[in-house]
Write an enzyme that holds these catalytic residues in place. Structure first.
Site, PDB file in Angstrom:
ATOM      1  N   GLU A  98       0.845  -1.200   0.000  1.00 31.38           N
ATOM      2  CA  GLU A  98       0.000   0.000   0.000  1.00 31.38           C
ATOM      3  C   GLU A  98       0.877   1.245   0.000  1.00 31.38           C
ATOM      4  O   GLU A  98       1.968   1.229   0.568  1.00 31.38           O
ATOM      5  CB  GLU A  98      -0.864   0.031   1.265  1.00 31.38           C
ATOM      6  CG  GLU A  98      -2.233  -0.589   1.119  1.00 31.38           C
ATOM      7  CD  GLU A  98      -3.228   0.325   0.405  1.00 31.38           C
ATOM      8  OE1 GLU A  98      -2.835   1.395  -0.114  1.00 31.38           O
ATOM      9  OE2 GLU A  98      -4.395  -0.054   0.341  1.00 31.38           O
ATOM     10  N   ASP A  99       0.375   2.319  -0.605  1.00 35.77           N
ATOM     11  CA  ASP A  99       1.085   3.588  -0.528  1.00 35.77           C
ATOM     12  C   ASP A  99       0.874   4.247   0.836  1.00 35.77           C
ATOM     13  O   ASP A  99       1.811   4.677   1.483  1.00 35.77           O
ATOM     14  CB  ASP A  99       0.653   4.528  -1.671  1.00 35.77           C
ATOM     15  CG  ASP A  99      -0.872   4.628  -1.801  1.00 35.77           C
ATOM     16  OD1 ASP A  99      -1.607   3.894  -1.099  1.00 35.77           O
ATOM     17  OD2 ASP A  99      -1.342   5.439  -2.616  1.00 35.77           O
ATOM     18  N   ASP A 102      -4.791   5.435   5.825  1.00 37.81           N
ATOM     19  CA  ASP A 102      -5.336   6.571   6.566  1.00 37.81           C
ATOM     20  C   ASP A 102      -6.361   6.027   7.567  1.00 37.81           C
ATOM     21  O   ASP A 102      -6.019   5.683   8.687  1.00 37.81           O
ATOM     22  CB  ASP A 102      -5.945   7.548   5.560  1.00 37.81           C
ATOM     23  CG  ASP A 102      -6.445   8.818   6.200  1.00 37.81           C
ATOM     24  OD1 ASP A 102      -6.215   9.015   7.397  1.00 37.81           O
ATOM     25  OD2 ASP A 102      -7.075   9.639   5.506  1.00 37.81           O
ATOM     26  N   THR A 103      -7.607   5.869   7.157  1.00 34.78           N
ATOM     27  CA  THR A 103      -8.611   5.270   8.054  1.00 34.78           C
ATOM     28  C   THR A 103      -8.449   3.749   8.124  1.00 34.78           C
ATOM     29  O   THR A 103      -8.848   3.125   9.102  1.00 34.78           O
ATOM     30  CB  THR A 103     -10.034   5.564   7.560  1.00 34.78           C
ATOM     31  OG1 THR A 103     -10.203   4.984   6.259  1.00 34.78           O
ATOM     32  CG2 THR A 103     -10.303   7.056   7.499  1.00 34.78           C
ATOM     33  N   GLY A 104      -7.925   3.153   7.054  1.00 37.37           N
ATOM     34  CA  GLY A 104      -7.805   1.701   6.993  1.00 37.37           C
ATOM     35  C   GLY A 104      -9.034   1.050   6.369  1.00 37.37           C
ATOM     36  O   GLY A 104      -9.083  -0.159   6.173  1.00 37.37           O
ATOM     37  N   THR A 106     -10.258   1.165   3.300  1.00 38.58           N
ATOM     38  CA  THR A 106     -10.009   0.507   2.016  1.00 38.58           C
ATOM     39  C   THR A 106      -9.366  -0.858   2.240  1.00 38.58           C
ATOM     40  O   THR A 106      -9.770  -1.855   1.648  1.00 38.58           O
ATOM     41  CB  THR A 106      -9.046   1.362   1.159  1.00 38.58           C
ATOM     42  OG1 THR A 106      -9.458   2.718   1.233  1.00 38.58           O
ATOM     43  CG2 THR A 106      -9.017   0.904  -0.275  1.00 38.58           C
ATOM     44  N   LEU A 107      -8.389  -0.871   3.133  1.00 40.14           N
ATOM     45  CA  LEU A 107      -7.632  -2.095   3.364  1.00 40.14           C
ATOM     46  C   LEU A 107      -8.460  -3.168   4.081  1.00 40.14           C
ATOM     47  O   LEU A 107      -8.314  -4.361   3.800  1.00 40.14           O
ATOM     48  CB  LEU A 107      -6.372  -1.752   4.159  1.00 40.14           C
ATOM     49  CG  LEU A 107      -5.195  -2.691   4.000  1.00 40.14           C
ATOM     50  CD1 LEU A 107      -4.932  -3.034   2.550  1.00 40.14           C
ATOM     51  CD2 LEU A 107      -3.959  -2.070   4.625  1.00 40.14           C
ATOM     52  N   LYS A 130      -0.950   6.745   8.697  1.00 38.80           N
ATOM     53  CA  LYS A 130      -1.403   7.883   9.516  1.00 38.80           C
ATOM     54  C   LYS A 130      -2.148   7.307  10.720  1.00 38.80           C
ATOM     55  O   LYS A 130      -3.320   6.962  10.605  1.00 38.80           O
ATOM     56  CB  LYS A 130      -2.379   8.753   8.717  1.00 38.80           C
ATOM     57  CG  LYS A 130      -1.792   9.559   7.593  1.00 38.80           C
ATOM     58  CD  LYS A 130      -2.914  10.418   7.012  1.00 38.80           C
ATOM     59  CE  LYS A 130      -2.522  11.127   5.761  1.00 38.80           C
ATOM     60  NZ  LYS A 130      -3.681  11.791   5.119  1.00 38.80           N
ATOM     61  N   PHE A 151      -2.394  16.067   4.639  1.00 39.72           N
ATOM     62  CA  PHE A 151      -2.547  15.548   3.283  1.00 39.72           C
ATOM     63  C   PHE A 151      -1.186  15.574   2.585  1.00 39.72           C
ATOM     64  O   PHE A 151      -0.538  16.613   2.490  1.00 39.72           O
ATOM     65  CB  PHE A 151      -3.562  16.387   2.506  1.00 39.72           C
ATOM     66  CG  PHE A 151      -3.891  15.819   1.164  1.00 39.72           C
ATOM     67  CD1 PHE A 151      -4.671  14.669   1.060  1.00 39.72           C
ATOM     68  CD2 PHE A 151      -3.413  16.412   0.004  1.00 39.72           C
ATOM     69  CE1 PHE A 151      -4.968  14.120  -0.179  1.00 39.72           C
ATOM     70  CE2 PHE A 151      -3.705  15.871  -1.237  1.00 39.72           C
ATOM     71  CZ  PHE A 151      -4.481  14.730  -1.332  1.00 39.72           C
ATOM     72  N   ARG A 164       1.822  12.839  -8.764  1.00 38.56           N
ATOM     73  CA  ARG A 164       2.379  11.506  -8.511  1.00 38.56           C
ATOM     74  C   ARG A 164       3.865  11.481  -8.887  1.00 38.56           C
ATOM     75  O   ARG A 164       4.618  10.645  -8.409  1.00 38.56           O
ATOM     76  CB  ARG A 164       1.649  10.452  -9.349  1.00 38.56           C
ATOM     77  CG  ARG A 164       0.177  10.296  -9.005  1.00 38.56           C
ATOM     78  CD  ARG A 164      -0.385   9.047  -9.664  1.00 38.56           C
ATOM     79  NE  ARG A 164      -1.844   9.029  -9.731  1.00 38.56           N
ATOM     80  CZ  ARG A 164      -2.645   8.622  -8.755  1.00 38.56           C
ATOM     81  NH1 ARG A 164      -2.139   8.221  -7.622  1.00 38.56           N
ATOM     82  NH2 ARG A 164      -3.955   8.621  -8.896  1.00 38.56           N
TER      83      ARG A 164
HETATM   84  P1  5GP Z   1      -8.103   4.859   3.805  1.00 40.89           P
HETATM   85  O1  5GP Z   1      -9.159   3.919   3.303  1.00 40.89           O
HETATM   86  O2  5GP Z   1      -7.021   4.153   4.588  1.00 40.89           O
HETATM   87  O3  5GP Z   1      -8.690   6.012   4.580  1.00 40.89           O
HETATM   88  O4  5GP Z   1      -7.471   5.541   2.537  1.00 40.89           O
HETATM   89  C1  5GP Z   1      -6.566   4.892   1.744  1.00 40.89           C
HETATM   90  C2  5GP Z   1      -6.388   5.588   0.419  1.00 40.89           C
HETATM   91  O5  5GP Z   1      -6.733   6.957   0.501  1.00 40.89           O
HETATM   92  C3  5GP Z   1      -4.939   5.560  -0.019  1.00 40.89           C
HETATM   93  O6  5GP Z   1      -4.641   4.391  -0.740  1.00 40.89           O
HETATM   94  C4  5GP Z   1      -4.839   6.832  -0.828  1.00 40.89           C
HETATM   95  O7  5GP Z   1      -5.234   6.583  -2.152  1.00 40.89           O
HETATM   96  C5  5GP Z   1      -5.818   7.775  -0.173  1.00 40.89           C
HETATM   97  N1  5GP Z   1      -5.168   8.684   0.789  1.00 40.89           N
HETATM   98  C6  5GP Z   1      -5.216   8.649   2.147  1.00 40.89           C
HETATM   99  N2  5GP Z   1      -4.508   9.649   2.695  1.00 40.89           N
HETATM  100  C7  5GP Z   1      -3.976  10.331   1.666  1.00 40.89           C
HETATM  101  C8  5GP Z   1      -3.102  11.478   1.593  1.00 40.89           C
HETATM  102  O8  5GP Z   1      -2.660  12.094   2.572  1.00 40.89           O
HETATM  103  N3  5GP Z   1      -2.758  11.877   0.331  1.00 40.89           N
HETATM  104  C9  5GP Z   1      -3.200  11.256  -0.799  1.00 40.89           C
HETATM  105  N4  5GP Z   1      -2.785  11.747  -1.963  1.00 40.89           N
HETATM  106  N5  5GP Z   1      -4.006  10.177  -0.770  1.00 40.89           N
HETATM  107  C10 5GP Z   1      -4.394   9.725   0.455  1.00 40.89           C
END
Ligand code: 5GP
Length: 185
Positions: A98-99, A102-104, A106-107, A130, A151, A164
């Site tokens: 994963e790149d 954030d919240t988790g 998606t994962l 994060k 962000f 990117r």
């Molecule tokens: P989550 O489901 O964990 O909240 O979000 C995961 C996805 O949100 C990451 O794979 C990414 O695409 C996007 N994302 C979360 N935080 C950031 C951020 O600070 N910058 C960017 N560009 N994308 C983010």
């Protein structure tokens, strides 16, 4: 013209940490080869390209694309598969690259979906985490950097599809820095 986005993690720091992660992965999976590295597009592609070249055991890749943010800077809560894997992962040792987590949200979705396909093992590797809002139901086996809740862009991570190509991880500190990209179609 937009202002430059200040670096949060410099190129050299990224490369050094990814080298360590690649070495650790190679050690941990030795004897269980081949490894299947799965990237979550689009943000993972720069990280994954660097990570795979630091892995010294037999490894194959596959990609999936899931939408979570759309074009906004906040998690929508909507997760859907845009592109599924090409290969069957049943019986394989799988590592998700994963790149950023954030919240988790998606994962959590991806993990449930892939676990249902009966891999021999399934682990998570993320360049950035994060911790502030994280609600991930699974452990992160390999983590590059823990960052504050701002962000970030660059090194594969986008703003509205742009940035990117920035070679470092930058933290957006003012809207001025994004102005140019708001004006482009
Ligand atoms: P989550 O489901 O964990 O909240 O979000 C995961 C996805 O949100 C990451 O794979 C990414 O695409 C996007 N994302 C979360 N935080 C950031 C951020 O600070 N910058 C960017 N560009 N994308 C983010």
């Amino acid at each position: 013209m937009s202002q430059a986005i200040p670096p949060l993690i410099r190129e050299e720091q990224l490369h050094e940490r990814i080298r360590e992660m690649g070495r650790q992965i190679s050690r941990d999976y030795a004897g269980r080869e081949p490894l299947r590295l799965i990237g979550a597009l689009k943000g993972c592609f720069v990280f994954m390209a660097d990570l795979i070249r630091e892995i010294t055991i037999p490894v194959r890749v596959d990609f999936m694309e899931i939408s979570s943010y759309g074009n906004a800077m906040q998690s929508s809560g909507n997760v859907k598969i845009i592109k599924d894997l090409t290969h069957d992962i049943a019986g394989e040792h799988v590592l998700i690259a994963e790149d950023i987590i954030d919240t988790g949200l998606t994962l959590n979705f991806v993990m449930e979906m892939l676990l249902a396909r009966s891999p021999a093992s399934l682990e998570i590797c993320s360049l950035l985490v994060k911790p502030a809002k994280m609600n991930l139901n699974y452990p992160i086996k390999y983590q590059g950097f823990a960052i504050e809740d701002h962000f970030v862009v660059g090194y594969g991570l986008d703003y509205k599809g742009f940035l990117r190509n920035l070679p470092y991880i930058g933290a957006v500190s003012s809207n001025e820095q994004l102005l140019l990209f708001d004006q482009l179609n």
